[in-house]
Write an enzyme that holds these catalytic residues in place. Structure first.
Site, PDB file in Angstrom:
ATOM      1  N   SER A   1       0.796  -1.239   0.000  1.00 12.41           N
ATOM      2  CA  SER A   1       0.000   0.000   0.000  1.00 12.41           C
ATOM      3  C   SER A   1       0.821   1.278   0.000  1.00 12.41           C
ATOM      4  CB  SER A   1      -0.950   0.015   1.204  1.00 12.41           C
ATOM      5  OG  SER A   1      -2.019  -0.881   0.991  1.00 12.41           O
TER       6      SER A   1
ATOM      7  N   LYS B   1       3.005   6.686   4.919  1.00  8.82           N
ATOM      8  CA  LYS B   1       2.192   5.569   4.420  1.00  8.82           C
ATOM      9  C   LYS B   1       2.832   4.236   4.735  1.00  8.82           C
ATOM     10  CE  LYS B   1      -1.469   4.132   2.660  1.00  8.82           C
ATOM     11  NZ  LYS B   1      -1.343   3.088   3.695  1.00  8.82           N
TER      12      LYS B   1
ATOM     13  N   SER C   1      -5.862   3.333   4.509  1.00  8.25           N
ATOM     14  CA  SER C   1      -5.275   2.606   3.385  1.00  8.25           C
ATOM     15  C   SER C   1      -6.324   1.831   2.590  1.00  8.25           C
ATOM     16  CB  SER C   1      -4.187   1.643   3.894  1.00  8.25           C
ATOM     17  OG  SER C   1      -3.364   1.220   2.846  1.00  8.25           O
TER      18      SER C   1
ATOM     19  N   LYS D   1       0.172   3.807  -2.603  1.00  9.93           N
ATOM     20  CA  LYS D   1      -0.836   4.868  -2.485  1.00  9.93           C
ATOM     21  C   LYS D   1      -0.219   6.260  -2.337  1.00  9.93           C
ATOM     22  CE  LYS D   1      -4.411   1.836  -0.558  1.00  9.93           C
ATOM     23  NZ  LYS D   1      -3.822   0.527  -0.226  1.00  9.93           N
TER      24      LYS D   1
END
Length: 402
Positions: free
Chosen positions: A76, A246, A136, A79
């Protein structure tokens, strides 16, 4: 007789003005602190993850790296690029935070981390941005990709173009959310590059990625219900200097994070890829961040001296105002006395017309212990066109009228 003398004087002025001198407009050499310059890694730093990098955000200086160019599944952390494209679209006016986005059947079918958007459900761009940044959410990523580009495939194509533009040499995106897919990969260095771009260009990302918990409201044909978002980045609560950014984990990628933090004016990006578990991921990130804060100090010229106008030869006006291209910053990793930093102007006496607004006409050079450590360009604050015959005629008539 008096009038004849005046005319002769004016003609002499015009002849002298038309004799343009060759004045160099650009005196710049490469600065000593080129963004992205790599520093020697400290072997005393112990990072258990197979790939890692530590970058100072303002200058792009790499302070530590470990197998930073091997392409790996990023989970993730993908992202970061998705959010970068969302902010790009906001900045370009293509979308607004208040826009309502309708969830497609495809978007609602995403597995993994999600906020359980239902087909036909509408949420604002800002709410979906929170779902992506905080929780997320894979479904929110696809919904936004479709809203911006029409379909996920086109959005992913734009992700790869953006990555190419940032010099991300070991990156190929296959989807917008980081679910394991053949050929979906990037490197620790590339993650640092896209993280830096997001942070520098859109610092408002901090308004989202630092939220610890927040509720959103699902409104569907079944009614309304509250859904709680909790930040997947535990450093937001556990590390006092954390500012984002993140996390990511899948079976292939294992545990990854792009961890950002700020202390005493120093902003750092620590990227960890392929850690064995979540605890090891955050421990490695904190190790790098603490190392960076112990090694770095930032000099910023908060009181850059005012600039005098510079003369223009052969222009419709005789001078132009100047401005600094940016504020000067310098990253020191040697423990030097930054109070000893000095600077001086390097600028010609005059420039030749035409001059365009934004043209570089000189520099302010900075020194530490007589060694150049960087510079800031001096830019023309306005445009000055080259003077023509009628401009000189008007000037001559003005002098005659005196």
């Amino acid at each position: 007789m008096k009038t004849i003398k005046k005319l002769l004087a004016v003609m002499l002025i015009c002849i002298q003005t038309l004799q343009f001198s060759m004045v160099p407009n650009v005196l710049a050499e490469e600065t000593a602190t080129t963004p992205g310059t790599e520093q020697t890694s400290d072997t005393a730093v112990e990072v258990t993850a197979p790939s890692a990098i530590l970058m100072e955000m303002t200058t792009g200086t790499v302070l530590y790296e470990k197998d930073a160019d091997t392409a790996r599944p990023p989970a993730s952390v993908t992202k970061v690029m998705t959010m970068l494209l969302i902010f790009d679209a906001l900045a370009e006016g293509k979308i607004q935070l208040e826009d309502k986005v309708t969830t497609s059947e495809y978007a609602s079918s995403m597995g993994g981390s999600q906020v359980f958007l239902e087909t036909g459900e509408k949420q604002t761009v800002e709410t979906l941005l929170k779902c992506i940044s905080i929780a997320s959410a894979n479904d929110a990523c696809v919904a936004m990709a479709e809203y911006i580009s029409g379909n996920e495939e086109e959005f992913v194509r734009q992700m790869n173009l953006r990555a190419e533009g940032l010099g991300m040499k070991h990156t190929h995106f296959v989807n917008c959310n980081g679910l394991d897919a053949e050929g979906h990969e990037t490197s620790a260095r590339d993650i640092a590059l896209m993280s830096r771009e997001l942070l520098l260009k859109y610092p408002e990302i901090h308004n989202y990625c630092t939220i610890w918990m927040e509720n959103i409201t699902h409104t569907t044909s079944k009614g309304s219900s509250e859904f709680g978002l909790t930040n997947t980045n535990k450093l937001i609560r556990q590390y006092e200097y954390a500012t984002g950014l993140k996390t990511g984990s899948t079976g292939k990628a294992k545990f990854c994070v792009s961890a950002t933090a700020e202390k005493n004016g120093v902003s750092l990006i620590a990227v960890i890829m392929g850690a064995e578990d979540s605890k090891a991921r955050f421990k490695d990130a904190v190790t790098l961040l603490n190392y960076g804060f112990g090694k770095c100090q930032m000099y910023t010229d908060e009181k850059m001296p005012s600039l005098d106008p510079i003369s223009v030869t052969g222009g419709i006006q005789e001078s132009i105002s100047l401005e600094y291209e940016k504020k000067f910053t310098y990253l020191d990793t040697t423990g030097a006395n930054l109070n000893a930093v000095t600077s001086r102007l390097q600028i010609p006496d005059k420039v030749n017309a035409p001059v365009k607004k934004g043209d570089t006409v000189g520099q302010r050079i900075y020194y530490l212990d007589e060694k150049e450590i960087g510079s800031v360009n001096l830019l023309a604050e306005e445009t000055v066109k080259k003077a023509g015959f009628f401009d000189y005629l008007r000037k001559a008539l003005y002098w005659i009228a005196l």
